[in-house]
Enzyme design. Sequence first.
Site, mmCIF file in Angstrom:
data_model
loop_
_atom_site.group_PDB
_atom_site.id
_atom_site.type_symbol
_atom_site.label_atom_id
_atom_site.label_comp_id
_atom_site.label_asym_id
_atom_site.label_seq_id
_atom_site.Cartn_x
_atom_site.Cartn_y
_atom_site.Cartn_z
ATOM 1 N N HIS A 1 0.866 -1.186 0.000
ATOM 2 C CA HIS A 1 0.000 0.000 0.000
ATOM 3 C C HIS A 1 0.895 1.225 0.000
ATOM 4 C CE1 HIS A 1 0.959 -0.773 4.240
ATOM 5 N NE2 HIS A 1 1.039 0.540 4.278
ATOM 6 N N THR B 1 2.504 1.915 11.191
ATOM 7 C CA THR B 1 2.369 3.378 11.254
ATOM 8 C C THR B 1 0.890 3.785 11.242
ATOM 9 O OG1 THR B 1 2.382 3.547 8.850
ATOM 10 C CG2 THR B 1 4.525 3.685 9.993
HETATM 11 O O1 LIG Z 1 0.997 0.853 9.309
HETATM 12 B B1 LIG Z 1 1.436 0.420 8.059
HETATM 13 O O2 LIG Z 1 1.107 1.268 7.035
HETATM 14 O O3 LIG Z 1 2.869 0.241 8.123
HETATM 15 C C1 LIG Z 1 3.183 -1.142 8.269
HETATM 16 C C2 LIG Z 1 1.942 -1.896 8.066
HETATM 17 C C3 LIG Z 1 1.716 -3.278 8.019
HETATM 18 C C4 LIG Z 1 0.428 -3.742 7.799
HETATM 19 C C5 LIG Z 1 -0.597 -2.859 7.625
HETATM 20 C C6 LIG Z 1 -0.365 -1.478 7.688
HETATM 21 C C7 LIG Z 1 0.915 -1.042 7.908
HETATM 22 ZN ZN LIG Z 2 2.080 1.768 5.524
#
Ligand SMILES: O[B-]1(O)OCc2ccccc21
Ligand SMILES: [Zn+2]
Length: 263
Positions: free
Chosen positions: A95, A200
């Site tokens: 993402h 995060t």
């Molecule tokens: O919080 B993030 O965007 O950073 C690492 C991560 C891992 C899984 C989902 C969302 C995130």
């Molecule tokens: Zn992230």
Amino acid sequence: MTGHQWGYGEDDGPSAWSKDYPIAEGPRQSPINIVPDEAVYDANLPPISLNYDNCTSINISNNGHSVVVEFDDADDRSVIQGGPLNNAYRLKQFHFHWGGKGCHGSEHTVSGKTYTSELHLVHWNAARYGSFGEAVAASDGLAVLGVFLEIGDEHRGLHKITDALYMVKFKGTVADFRDFNPKCLLPRSLGYWTYPGSLTTPPLYESVTWIVLAEPIEVSEKQMGKFRTLLFSGEEEEVRKRMENNFRPPQPLNGRAVRSNFQ
Ligand SMILES: O[B-]1(O)OCc2ccccc21
Ligand SMILES: [Zn+2]
């Protein structure tokens, strides 16, 4: 802010997350400001090894916080290993985080420099845990590869993603997204910084071994503009909120060592 309803706005943004997620003020939170001159060059750090050749992308979706491409993680067909990792971690999803315009939007910063966006390739420790859901809360559960995006020439690999964004404009929408190999989103060099951190986004679990690539990839302003046509809001909502500035600012390092595999 009721539980599990968090965002990036005035009232539900990063400064409010600690109300529902007290770990927001924990000792190993992410992102951080990376200061290259203070990073410890570790000659024993091996290179990272990415084996994405048999990866199977499944879909692209808008979860109300970002746009996510999910992968089949039923076996070790696409993994990251080496570097600071003690075993192979399976690719689960990737993402992005981005800004509203200009060159802010990344989560990690480099000596205070922000980038226009940051790609997160999320992997989980399938050698020790039975599922992503189990690994996500474990201290060695996740390995996230962070890639900076900066404004420049058009990125040929990113087109497939930006051309699909119209299908997932609204929160809660999903669309088929097959045969996409994220290897095309990586820069030439795999030189990296690594440190122990967290998600995060809520629930902000301190379960991530971060591997942040030093070399950014170039994307065009036009391609970034397409990310900003996405909405935080669902189709049925009255007020339409553009999906942008979905990044958390840097958090205290609290004495953590940031290591690099390059000088
Ligand atoms: O919080 B993030 O965007 O950073 C690492 C991560 C891992 C899984 C989902 C969302 C995130
Ligand atoms: Zn992230």
